[in-house]
Design an enzyme around this catalytic site. Structure first.
Site, PDB file in Angstrom:
ATOM      1  N   CYS A  78       0.853  -1.183   0.000  1.00 35.93           N
ATOM      2  CA  CYS A  78       0.000   0.000   0.000  1.00 35.93           C
ATOM      3  C   CYS A  78       0.888   1.231   0.000  1.00 35.93           C
ATOM      4  CB  CYS A  78      -0.890  -0.015   1.242  1.00 35.93           C
ATOM      5  SG  CYS A  78      -1.838   1.503   1.470  1.00 35.93           S
ATOM      6  N   CYS A  81       0.467   3.223   3.603  1.00 33.26           N
ATOM      7  CA  CYS A  81       1.015   2.789   4.894  1.00 33.26           C
ATOM      8  C   CYS A  81       2.051   1.671   4.781  1.00 33.26           C
ATOM      9  CB  CYS A  81      -0.102   2.347   5.824  1.00 33.26           C
ATOM     10  SG  CYS A  81      -0.916   0.806   5.312  1.00 33.26           S
ATOM     11  N   CYS A 107      -2.250 -10.487  -7.378  1.00 32.12           N
ATOM     12  CA  CYS A 107      -2.865 -11.417  -6.434  1.00 32.12           C
ATOM     13  C   CYS A 107      -2.754 -10.800  -5.052  1.00 32.12           C
ATOM     14  CB  CYS A 107      -2.167 -12.765  -6.474  1.00 32.12           C
ATOM     15  SG  CYS A 107      -2.420 -13.621  -8.022  1.00 32.12           S
TER      16      CYS A 107
END
Length: 116
Positions: A78, A81, A107
């Site tokens: 991400c 974060c 995935c």
């Protein structure tokens, strides 16, 4: 059997194709649109591309270092974060994605996602 498989693996989003947005379960950063989702070969949900290029941080994996894949592989994090999300494989067109822009197969672990 599919219901049992999703219960055991925790992959609640693997076979869900409802309209909406997939975001990071930790920070809520937007990651994937439902329109980029397809049925891939693994238990984890498969996406062809992130919502925005800036939605993810990626790290390249050395050729053949991840389960001996011969295609390019990257780790997915991400961008908000740095939560580990899964892997992307440059084999989408040969592993179930029938979209004209098929190239990458992301995935992503369902536990790293929230859906709205």
């Amino acid at each position: 059997m599919e219901q049992i498989s999703s219960l055991v693996s925790g992959e609640e989003y693997a076979r869900s194709f409802n309209p909406g947005l997939y975001s990071c379960a930790r920070c809520g950063h937007a990651l994937y649109a439902h329109t980029s989702k397809f049925t891939g070969p693994c238990l984890w949900p498969s996406f062809r591309a992130p919502l925005e290029v800036s939605s993810l941080h990626t790290i390249a994996v050395a050729q053949g270092a991840y389960n001996h894949y011969s295609c390019s592989v990257v780790e997915l994090y991400c961008a908000g974060c740095s939560l580990f999300l899964g892997h992307a494989f440059e084999d989408g067109a040969t592993t179930g994605d029938t979209h004209p822009d098929a190239r990458w197969r992301h995935c992503v672990l369902s536990l790293s996602l929230q859906f709205a």
